[in-house]
Scaffold this motif. Structure first.
Motif, mmCIF file in Angstrom:
data_model
loop_
_atom_site.group_PDB
_atom_site.id
_atom_site.type_symbol
_atom_site.label_atom_id
_atom_site.label_comp_id
_atom_site.label_asym_id
_atom_site.label_seq_id
_atom_site.Cartn_x
_atom_site.Cartn_y
_atom_site.Cartn_z
ATOM 1 N N LEU A 1 -10.894 10.271 9.136
ATOM 2 C CA LEU A 1 -10.344 10.136 7.793
ATOM 3 C C LEU A 1 -10.777 8.825 7.134
ATOM 4 C CD1 LEU A 1 -6.681 11.446 8.294
ATOM 5 C CD2 LEU A 1 -8.633 12.655 7.314
ATOM 6 N N LEU A 2 -11.162 7.856 7.941
ATOM 7 C CA LEU A 2 -11.588 6.576 7.380
ATOM 8 C C LEU A 2 -12.884 6.704 6.586
ATOM 9 C CD1 LEU A 2 -10.874 4.305 10.482
ATOM 10 C CD2 LEU A 2 -9.511 4.455 8.381
ATOM 11 N N GLY B 1 -7.989 3.075 1.646
ATOM 12 C CA GLY B 1 -6.573 2.736 1.582
ATOM 13 C C GLY B 1 -5.890 2.829 2.926
ATOM 14 N N ILE B 2 -6.101 3.938 3.633
ATOM 15 C CA ILE B 2 -5.431 4.123 4.918
ATOM 16 C C ILE B 2 -5.975 3.150 5.963
ATOM 17 C CG2 ILE B 2 -6.959 5.906 5.903
ATOM 18 C CD1 ILE B 2 -4.438 7.347 6.838
ATOM 19 N N GLY B 3 -7.252 2.754 5.804
ATOM 20 C CA GLY B 3 -7.831 1.773 6.721
ATOM 21 C C GLY B 3 -7.255 0.389 6.529
ATOM 22 N N SER B 4 -6.732 0.101 5.343
ATOM 23 C CA SER B 4 -6.124 -1.203 5.073
ATOM 24 C C SER B 4 -4.670 -1.259 5.511
ATOM 25 C CB SER B 4 -6.212 -1.527 3.576
ATOM 26 O OG SER B 4 -7.562 -1.605 3.150
ATOM 27 N N CYS B 5 -4.066 -0.110 5.708
ATOM 28 C CA CYS B 5 -2.671 -0.042 6.116
ATOM 29 C C CYS B 5 -2.584 -0.138 7.644
ATOM 30 C CB CYS B 5 -2.066 1.283 5.639
ATOM 31 S SG CYS B 5 -0.367 1.177 5.101
ATOM 32 N N PRO B 6 -1.514 -0.704 8.189
ATOM 33 C CA PRO B 6 -1.407 -0.844 9.647
ATOM 34 C C PRO B 6 -1.069 0.469 10.344
ATOM 35 C CG PRO B 6 0.548 -1.726 8.610
ATOM 36 C CD PRO B 6 -0.390 -1.363 7.494
ATOM 37 N N ILE C 1 0.831 -1.210 0.000
ATOM 38 C CA ILE C 1 0.000 0.000 0.000
ATOM 39 C C ILE C 1 0.867 1.262 0.000
ATOM 40 C CG2 ILE C 1 -1.749 1.297 1.283
ATOM 41 C CD1 ILE C 1 -2.797 -1.415 2.304
ATOM 42 N N SER C 2 2.016 1.209 0.649
ATOM 43 C CA SER C 2 2.868 2.402 0.716
ATOM 44 C C SER C 2 3.504 2.746 -0.627
ATOM 45 C CB SER C 2 3.964 2.225 1.773
ATOM 46 O OG SER C 2 4.896 1.224 1.384
ATOM 47 N N ARG C 3 3.408 1.852 -1.619
ATOM 48 C CA ARG C 3 3.885 2.217 -2.958
ATOM 49 C C ARG C 3 3.079 3.395 -3.504
ATOM 50 N NH1 ARG C 3 8.334 1.278 -2.075
ATOM 51 N NH2 ARG C 3 7.392 1.188 -0.008
ATOM 52 N N TRP C 4 1.869 3.585 -2.978
ATOM 53 C CA TRP C 4 1.068 4.761 -3.350
ATOM 54 C C TRP C 4 1.851 6.039 -3.052
ATOM 55 C CZ3 TRP C 4 -0.567 8.749 -0.178
ATOM 56 C CH2 TRP C 4 -1.515 9.630 -0.710
ATOM 57 N N ALA C 5 2.496 6.097 -1.878
ATOM 58 C CA ALA C 5 3.259 7.292 -1.505
ATOM 59 C C ALA C 5 4.425 7.515 -2.454
ATOM 60 C CB ALA C 5 3.766 7.168 -0.064
ATOM 61 N N VAL C 6 5.039 6.433 -2.942
ATOM 62 C CA VAL C 6 6.149 6.560 -3.882
ATOM 63 C C VAL C 6 5.657 7.170 -5.192
ATOM 64 C CG1 VAL C 6 7.887 5.285 -5.197
ATOM 65 C CG2 VAL C 6 7.362 4.611 -2.841
ATOM 66 N N VAL C 7 4.510 6.685 -5.682
ATOM 67 C CA VAL C 7 3.967 7.187 -6.939
ATOM 68 C C VAL C 7 3.524 8.646 -6.800
ATOM 69 C CG1 VAL C 7 2.161 6.858 -8.686
ATOM 70 C CG2 VAL C 7 3.276 4.867 -7.653
#
Length: 273
Positions: free
Chosen positions: A134-135, A143-148, A72-78
């Motif tokens: 934010l959820l 997306g943020i709800g799926s991330c730890p 999921i954090s690949r979103w931040a890279v993009v």
């Protein structure tokens, strides 16, 4: 990334490069109309990436926290790519030698959304404390709800701090750095709010150090502003603040003193008085 359950090919390959000798942080000259055009294109890019990625985030929920975080954090890279090449915002890190190799609590100035994107994109596998409202945001909330991450109910008072400590200690054991904004919300350039001790309490109870970070992201990406301006952000990483034998109030006081002193020293144009 420092996760035994994630293959080596997924590890961070190198630390971010330090700033070049001629680096000067601050906003670069740009007509407002052109900055507005670039900002509009960036929002389109953000929506185009976030919508499908949020659906992907729902699909990976059954995976381990480490795998979910990485994917999921690949979103931040993009999105960081868009920040650099569409908005024209660049960033560098100073004080990387201070950054610990083991998970710690990161307490940073909060001026914009930029730091929540570019810090985890390159610096370290980190999770954030965020308000659970934010959820409810379509796509982004999924997306943020799926991330730890660490969602909290800010109206819960002391119970909110207990949530931060309880979940935060688990995230640290899982190998994540836990990032909090001690002022509690985004603060305008040149302003400050009372530092809250929740992050310091987590660090003390978990027995890990605090990493303070000062920066000037608000110059380019102001709070609640549509127009983002091109410029150069400097993230200054301070010496770790050890927590052994200290109470949370002492730790947060040391953190506030370092961050605010560094803000005045490195970005004096924020404080004309």
């Amino acid at each position: 990334m420092r996760f035994s359950s994630v293959p080596r090919r997924f590890h961070y390959r190198a630390q971010p490069a330090p700033p070049p000798p001629d680096f000067r942080p601050g906003r670069r000259s740009c007509p407002k109309w052109w900055a507005a055009v670039r900002s509009a294109f960036f929002l389109l890019y953000l929506a185009a990436v976030t919508a499908p990625y949020s659906l992907f985030a729902l699909l990976v929920r059954p995976l381990s926290p480490q795998w979910r975080y990485y994917l999921i954090s690949r979103w931040a890279v993009v999105i960081s790519w868009g920040i650099r090449w569409i908005l024209g915002i660049r960033w560098h890190y100073e004080g990387l030698a201070h950054f610990p190799q083991q998970p710690a609590v990161i307490l940073t100035k909060h001026q914009s959304a930029l730091e929540t994107i570019v810090l985890p994109a390159k610096l370290a596998p980190m999770v954030f404390v965020f308000k659970k409202e934010l959820l409810r945001i379509p796509f982004f909330g999924w997306g943020i709800g799926s991330c730890p991450m660490i969602p909290i109910d800010r109206s819960a008072g002391r119970d909110a701090i207990k949530q931060v400590v309880s979940i935060g200690k688990e995230r640290l054991r899982q190998g994540f750095y836990v990032t909090l904004f001690p002022e509690g919300t985004r603060v305008a350039v040149g302003a400050t709010r009372r530092y809250k001790a929740g992050g310091a309490k987590l660090a003390v109870e978990a027995g890990v150090p605090v990493v303070p970070i000062a920066h000037n992201a608000g110059e380019m990406w102001a709070r609640n502003a549509f127009v983002r301006y091109p410029g150069d952000v400097l993230f200054v990483i301070g010496p770790t603040i050890e927590t052994a034998g200290k109470d949370p109030d002492t730790v947060i006081a040391e953190t506030e003193s370092w961050i605010e002193s560094e803000m005045h020293r490195r970005f004096p144009w924020h404080y004309p008085s």
